[in-house]
Design a protein around this motif. Sequence first.
Motif, PDB file in Angstrom:
ATOM      1  N   UNK A  89     -52.453  71.153  -4.455  1.00  0.00           N
ATOM      2  CA  UNK A  89     -51.229  70.369  -4.435  1.00  0.00           C
ATOM      3  C   UNK A  89     -50.375  70.723  -5.638  1.00  0.00           C
ATOM      4  N   UNK A  90     -49.080  70.434  -5.525  1.00  0.00           N
ATOM      5  CA  UNK A  90     -48.219  70.496  -6.704  1.00  0.00           C
ATOM      6  C   UNK A  90     -47.993  69.079  -7.217  1.00  0.00           C
ATOM      7  N   UNK A  91     -48.574  68.122  -6.532  1.00  0.00           N
ATOM      8  CA  UNK A  91     -48.583  66.680  -6.819  1.00  0.00           C
ATOM      9  C   UNK A  91     -47.239  65.986  -6.627  1.00  0.00           C
ATOM     10  N   UNK A  92     -46.218  66.710  -6.166  1.00  0.00           N
ATOM     11  CA  UNK A  92     -44.921  66.061  -5.924  1.00  0.00           C
ATOM     12  C   UNK A  92     -44.399  66.283  -4.508  1.00  0.00           C
ATOM     13  N   UNK A  93     -44.624  67.488  -3.941  1.00  0.00           N
ATOM     14  CA  UNK A  93     -44.066  67.794  -2.615  1.00  0.00           C
ATOM     15  C   UNK A  93     -45.089  68.292  -1.603  1.00  0.00           C
ATOM     16  N   UNK A  94     -46.082  69.056  -2.056  1.00  0.00           N
ATOM     17  CA  UNK A  94     -46.956  69.787  -1.141  1.00  0.00           C
ATOM     18  C   UNK A  94     -48.431  69.431  -1.339  1.00  0.00           C
ATOM     19  N   UNK A  95     -49.167  69.445  -0.211  1.00  0.00           N
ATOM     20  CA  UNK A  95     -50.607  69.209  -0.240  1.00  0.00           C
ATOM     21  C   UNK A  95     -51.239  70.057   0.857  1.00  0.00           C
ATOM     22  N   UNK A  96     -52.248  70.866   0.502  1.00  0.00           N
ATOM     23  CA  UNK A  96     -52.905  71.752   1.452  1.00  0.00           C
ATOM     24  C   UNK A  96     -54.417  71.584   1.353  1.00  0.00           C
ATOM     25  N   UNK A  97     -55.054  71.446   2.504  1.00  0.00           N
ATOM     26  CA  UNK A  97     -56.520  71.349   2.586  1.00  0.00           C
ATOM     27  C   UNK A  97     -57.012  72.545   3.391  1.00  0.00           C
TER      28      UNK A  97
ATOM     29  N   UNK B  70     -46.900  67.071   3.661  1.00  0.00           N
ATOM     30  CA  UNK B  70     -45.957  66.838   2.567  1.00  0.00           C
ATOM     31  C   UNK B  70     -46.372  65.601   1.769  1.00  0.00           C
ATOM     32  N   UNK B  71     -46.073  65.628   0.487  1.00  0.00           N
ATOM     33  CA  UNK B  71     -46.370  64.478  -0.370  1.00  0.00           C
ATOM     34  C   UNK B  71     -45.147  63.565  -0.367  1.00  0.00           C
ATOM     35  N   UNK B  72     -45.347  62.341   0.063  1.00  0.00           N
ATOM     36  CA  UNK B  72     -44.288  61.320   0.091  1.00  0.00           C
ATOM     37  C   UNK B  72     -44.802  60.069  -0.604  1.00  0.00           C
ATOM     38  N   UNK B  73     -44.986  60.164  -1.907  1.00  0.00           N
ATOM     39  CA  UNK B  73     -45.518  59.043  -2.701  1.00  0.00           C
ATOM     40  C   UNK B  73     -46.887  58.587  -2.188  1.00  0.00           C
ATOM     41  N   UNK B  74     -47.638  59.514  -1.580  1.00  0.00           N
ATOM     42  CA  UNK B  74     -48.951  59.183  -1.023  1.00  0.00           C
ATOM     43  C   UNK B  74     -50.039  60.118  -1.557  1.00  0.00           C
ATOM     44  N   UNK B  75     -49.864  60.621  -2.763  1.00  0.00           N
ATOM     45  CA  UNK B  75     -50.804  61.603  -3.308  1.00  0.00           C
ATOM     46  C   UNK B  75     -52.220  61.055  -3.419  1.00  0.00           C
ATOM     47  N   UNK B  76     -52.352  59.770  -3.779  1.00  0.00           N
ATOM     48  CA  UNK B  76     -53.706  59.192  -3.890  1.00  0.00           C
ATOM     49  C   UNK B  76     -54.423  59.177  -2.546  1.00  0.00           C
ATOM     50  N   UNK B  77     -53.696  58.821  -1.491  1.00  0.00           N
ATOM     51  CA  UNK B  77     -54.304  58.788  -0.158  1.00  0.00           C
ATOM     52  C   UNK B  77     -54.688  60.196   0.300  1.00  0.00           C
ATOM     53  N   UNK B  78     -53.834  61.176   0.015  1.00  0.00           N
ATOM     54  CA  UNK B  78     -54.145  62.559   0.397  1.00  0.00           C
ATOM     55  C   UNK B  78     -55.365  63.075  -0.355  1.00  0.00           C
ATOM     56  N   UNK B  79     -55.454  62.788  -1.645  1.00  0.00           N
ATOM     57  CA  UNK B  79     -56.618  63.195  -2.439  1.00  0.00           C
ATOM     58  C   UNK B  79     -57.890  62.524  -1.927  1.00  0.00           C
ATOM     59  N   UNK B  80     -57.793  61.245  -1.639  1.00  0.00           N
ATOM     60  CA  UNK B  80     -58.951  60.497  -1.133  1.00  0.00           C
ATOM     61  C   UNK B  80     -59.430  61.077   0.202  1.00  0.00           C
ATOM     62  N   UNK B  81     -58.479  61.399   1.100  1.00  0.00           N
ATOM     63  CA  UNK B  81     -58.847  61.974   2.401  1.00  0.00           C
ATOM     64  C   UNK B  81     -59.496  63.347   2.247  1.00  0.00           C
ATOM     65  N   UNK B  82     -58.975  64.169   1.329  1.00  0.00           N
ATOM     66  CA  UNK B  82     -59.545  65.505   1.109  1.00  0.00           C
ATOM     67  C   UNK B  82     -60.970  65.402   0.568  1.00  0.00           C
TER      68      UNK B  82
END
Length: 187
Positions: free
Chosen positions: A144-152, A86-98
């Motif tokens: 991602x939808x950039x607000x709630x969801x992130x899938x790798x 889930x995206x919890x104001x951490x979209x940059x970290x999730x993108x960086x990890x992917x």
Amino acid sequence: MLTKYFQFLFFTIISICVVSCKDDVLPKPKAYLSLDYPEPRYVPYDKTCGYNFDYNTLGKVVDNGKCNFSIEYPKLKATVYLNYKPVNKNIEALLRDAQKLTYEHVIKADGISEQPYTNKERKAYGMFYEVGGNAASQSQFYLTDSTKHFLVGSVYFYAKPNFDSVLPAAEYIKNDLRALMESLKWK
């Protein structure tokens, strides 16, 4: 006595010539591995997670808990791993990890091709990566939808990486990953 010697010599030479006369040895022509895979048939997969998608019936979906799934392809000796966060104001970290996950293969890869993906109707934005060479994973993506969801998603084979050997299967599963991305719907 001399004639017996010449007769023996003559028959010996003739015998050697007859036995040694064979077709010339030629190298085998280059051949391509001929693998036939069934035409993909996609069906929806919908659980109580934040997303649903279509998958190829050649694969078997396994629920790994916490909205993480794997699609196992026993005939192709491969598995597609889907990791949801889930995206919890951490979209940059999730993108960086992917992106870091993909570029960890750069040591063995011949090249990495990035293909952006956008579907405004479904609010799905991401990147599809094709990794060339003897890398452990030939195809990866994130959505991602950039607000709630992130899938790798990433595909791994059960064998030591040898790009030439897994190329037909890698191409087949790459198409399945694209179909999965294009069918993904957030809830």
